[in-house]
Scaffold this active site. Structure first.
Site, PDB file in Angstrom:
ATOM      1  CE1 TYR A  61       0.642  -0.010   4.442  1.00 36.26           C
ATOM      2  CE2 TYR A  61      -1.640  -0.571   4.762  1.00 36.26           C
ATOM      3  CZ  TYR A  61      -0.394  -0.333   5.274  1.00 36.26           C
ATOM      4  OH  TYR A  61      -0.205  -0.430   6.615  1.00 36.26           O
ATOM      5  CD  GLU A  62      -0.547   5.169   1.697  1.00 36.90           C
ATOM      6  OE1 GLU A  62      -0.538   6.007   0.783  1.00 36.90           O
ATOM      7  OE2 GLU A  62      -1.547   4.925   2.375  1.00 36.90           O
ATOM      8  N   GLY A  63       1.415   2.927  -2.682  1.00 36.08           N
ATOM      9  CA  GLY A  63       2.294   2.764  -3.835  1.00 36.08           C
ATOM     10  C   GLY A  63       3.095   1.487  -3.671  1.00 36.08           C
TER      11      GLY A  63
END
Lengths: 591, 591
Positions: free
Chosen positions: A433-435
């Site tokens: 997550y978050e890229g």
């Protein structure tokens, strides 16, 4: 599972490696050892007594959705009250809105402690911190007055809504719509997925920050704006009004972080308020994403710390086999696992990573403070360069460390009851997550490396070179630390040169090596932190510090990292130099 | 999740790399392409139509214990009937007991297919195969007649009972007791844990092979004997009698392989029959363990194959972002993931590992056949050396591959519904059971390397050198394959020399590098298999084979492995040469 906050090591990094209280960053003067120690010990107590005991039970129980209401696991609500009472969420937020205005480095250290104790739980606070930071950075005075005090106090929590079923990384494709109303507000309609802490029963209100497309913005990311969409509308006097048109579609069944409600959020003409400029939602959202990426980097190693602690305890207690050099527990039925070299190798991998990562992240937080508190563009450029390394490298290696800790337990590590599986399952999300980490590598090589004419990366190399030059007269440091650091740094420079030479002709030649470059960079960063830590430890020993064992352990752990991890940079460089051909040559149908 | 057996690739390895039908191993003559293809296609059909559809549901549902009875997930019983009907368990077992007496290489290829389709399900068969093999190797004629036909047909299944709560690797500590009775039988009392397929509802009887201590055997492993303990006692006419004194204490909650019942087994004066010689239980159990270790090595990569297939499908379908060199799907909202270099890098890592691993394992099975069918001591020595490499290296890398496949899915990979989490969770156990991978490394360096005066490892180097020498005139092969193989093999030899020189003085100097040595060895093995595969592919292309795309893909995939994986051997060597000091220097209390 028990957890003890590594406050001694944090104190070492703050006081002896980074020497915070003598730094010229505004606010750092007050970071005297007694003061920081009091904060860290207090956080450690909350972590040990309240958060850690709920980690395994939260994983087992998970969150549930009943008649539209999300319930968190038993005990979370009381723990959240304790978190609120401590004022932890406001540690580095403005006093004007109820925060304490301490440097972010303190929030970062405390964050590691809370994540280690209970990552899923801590996300409710962590996302709120990011959301209120975005409102403070981009909101109107009225918005700040309405939302910031309540969110800083955790009476209300926050979320970040980007992903939709058909797009995550490629946000230009989002379909959620924002229709302008006569009163200046918008009506938001669409579906968002994977919304961490999307709803729960621990706060009066949930403030969603939602990316949506308002008319007139054009195609792709240019058309995106950011909106504040509260679960309950807020009256002018700050009291809560009617329920807004946002609801939880379902809670996802995930591999881990079961204690956090990952929600499908349905927006059905929900009232939303523009945050920041119209059609400039992406740049506003980046405020939140950058903080979130650092936070996930912290999660990456922090979740592996309690796994390491558990593995050490097990390795000392479990009696299995005999030391090859002769029994070390001759009166017992067998020796403890820790006598075996391969168990040591595994534990040293974890320990040397964790301490290096901690120093790296706290250094990063110090750069962030310098950037924000001193308006220092160089520091801003450097932390911007390092952010994808912190996120990508530390989460990959943190997962590896958690898996290694699980391995120490043998078959017992695979049984859920033991708790080691949870650390690995929880750690896994940090790589995604978050890229996803591949996107971090792309950001690093495709954007950050060339940013500002390459100034930040040059500055990084200057820091490494400067440190080596300044200390090469120190023989012990030189052989064990500076030489390996020099070699690794040379590999990193060679990789950068390769990208410059080949990437111009064929961008795929650079991007095929982006993931390896991120790891190469990460090793150089940890190598630098270990060299700096070793210097500080040597100085303490030379000054006849009381706690000799701590400093000798620090040096031995650092030597391990330099001898056994830094050689990886050569492999990463070899891969990078193999270029695009091996990676790109197959047609898609050949897979 | 759909799964297609890689029968084309298996045919390539069998016919073109190993050239099985022209081998002088007895029984290999019949392994003509048409014959082997018929078997593999049939196995692929069962895997695709029956086993794979139960993989995710079996994971979700798990096994349950109700009133002492173990129930497997919905559909498992019918699938097990299909497995029985196909006679798959007896493929390489003696015709005298109902088997088909085919070479083990065929059972191995089929095994990969079944594991890929449903690893948890396939373990019921796999453990039975190992148990009946042990009875055939060590049992009396009467025991063979009683148990082998029923176990080969899968009317009865088998288990292997080693671990107890306080000991796994260190079996000398076991406490389960065997008391001799006047009739020559024994009464078995004790608790065994982590018993895979310990009980279930798919067979009439379960035949447990149990390690226990009978009086008079002395301390440690010398006192251990192996016993047959059936769930239901067997009358002389083969019919089932009363329930024996063995029961399931509980089913463990595990990280993965939920479809397999991992049981705590309680033996309470259960009737047991000595298998093999008294007090020689460990050597009898090794028959089973060696097969089991190879089987787990197969699991290691086989579980990653369907994960790879799913990741490829997703990478081709999911539209996200644009190729950096210009849109490849300009009429769509975005390009498929597979255009991105880092997605390629990830997929190529998986593909090049999987195909290399498949060739390695089938070569190993051919060595096993040569050892058994030709009584070839050199082949026996070689496969004995390679067994810990197959187990340890392929399971570590298989887990890594499954995690990489999951990564392609981004956030969707973390959601259980997608199925990618299961592959990672299932793969994780393969690094642990049948001897945790650290134990494999210890076996390799501490035992196998010096076995028989080092003959097997010399033989391995001769094979590598011989292949290089024989083919170095081939320029294309030389540059892309033989040179990297030569360098990697040199690293392996240097590591061996280091162990010889330093390990004599300090065994910890060798054992601190054991894990890296196992990986170094694994890379050389896969490098050799890729060089051999490349030669075969070149030959096919030179002979104007019909399926050019297959062979060109094979060459490109091999080049990827050589260029991007083999450089790791240098890092492993550097770590090995750093010796015991970094690993062993800390006192236990410093962790």
């Amino acid at each position: 599972m028990s957890y003890t906050a590594p406050t001694r090591d944090m104190q070492f990094v703050l006081n002896e490696v980074l020497e915070v209280s003598s730094s010229d960053v505004p606010g750092y003067g007050e970071l005297e050892p007694d003061f920081t120690s009091a904060i860290l010990e207090e956080a450690g107590k909350l972590a040990r007594d309240v958060l850690a005991p709920l980690n395994a039970s939260g994983d087992r129980e998970g969150c549930r959705l009943e008649n539209g209401v999300v319930y968190t696991p038993e005990g979370f609500k009381a723990a959240f009250e304790a978190m609120k009472a401590g004022g932890w969420n406001g540690l580095d937020l403005p006093e004007a809105y109820g925060g304490q205005n301490l440097p972010t480095i303190m929030y970062t250290a405390v964050g590691e402690i809370f994540v280690s104790a209970n990552m899923a739980f801590n996300m409710y606070q962590g996302l709120t911190h990011g959301a209120v930071g975005t409102i403070l950075a981009h909101g109107t005075e009225a918005q700040k007055a309405t939302y910031a005090p309540k969110m800083i106090s955790l009476d209300w929590t926050g979320t970040m809504n980007l992903t939709e079923p058909h797009c995550g990384t490629d946000l230009g494709q989002i379909r959620t719509k924002a229709e302008p109303q006569d009163d200046g507000s918008y009506r938001i309609t669409g579906q968002k997925i994977f919304i961490s802490a999307g709803d729960h029963d621990m706060a009066e209100n949930v403030v969603h920050l939602v990316l949506a497309k308002a008319p007139g913005g054009g195609e792709g990311t240019r058309g995106i704006s950011l909106f504040i969409v509260p679960k309950f509308l807020v009256h002018e006097d700050g009291s809560l009004g009617r329920r807004n048109g946002v609801s939880v579609g379902k809670i996802e069944e995930k591999m881990g972080i079961h204690g956090n409600a990952t929600c499908v959020m349905n927006y059905d003409g929900a009232v939303g308020y523009l945050l920041g400029e119209l059609h400039r939602g992406m740049s506003a959202m980046f405020t939140m994403m950058n903080e979130a990426r650092l936070a996930v980097g912290i999660q990456g190693y922090a979740v592996a710390e309690p796994a390491y602690q558990a593995a050490v305890t097990y390795a000392k207690e479990r009696l299995q086999g005999r030391a090859v050099t002769g029994a070390e527990n001759p009166s017992g039925p067998a020796d403890p696992l820790i006598v075996h070299p391969d168990i040591r190798r595994n534990l040293m991998d974890q320990k040397s990573f964790l301490e290096g990562a901690r120093a790296f992240v706290l250094w990063g937080a110090a750069l962030l403070d310098r950037a924000h508190r001193s308006d220092d563009a160089a520091a801003e450029g450097l932390i911007s360069l390092l952010t994808p390394v912190i996120k990508g490298f530390l989460t990959d290696k943190g997962f590896e460390a958690a898996v290694n800790a699980q391995q120490i337990f043998g078959g017992h590590g695979y049984i859920e009851e033991q708790g080691m599986s949870q650390f690995a399952r929880d750690a896994r999300i940090t790589m995604i997550y978050e890229g996803a980490n591949g996107v971090q590598a792309l950001d690093l090589v495709g954007r950050k490396l060339a940013a500002d004419g390459g100034k930040p990366v040059m500055a990084f190399f200057e820091i490494v070179k400067g440190f080596i030059k300044e200390n090469e007269g120190d023989e012990a440091l030189n052989a064990d630390f500076l030489e390996p650091l020099k070699a690794a740094s040379k590999d990193l420079q060679a990789a950068g040169m390769y990208f410059m030479a080949e990437g111009m002709k064929n961008p795929n030649a650079a991007l095929s090596g982006s993931y390896d470059f991120m790891h190469l960079f990460g090793h150089v960063c940890l190598g630098l932190m270990w060299a700096r830590s070793a210097k500080a430890a040597q100085a303490a020993l030379a000054n006849a510090a009381a706690d000799r064992a701590f400093y000798e352990t620090k040096l031995a752990t650092g030597r391990y990292y330099m001898a056994r991890q830094l050689p990886l940079t050569a492999t990463h460089l070899a891969r990078i130099r193999s270029g695009a051909e091996p990676v790109m040559s197959l047609p898609a149908e050949a897979f």
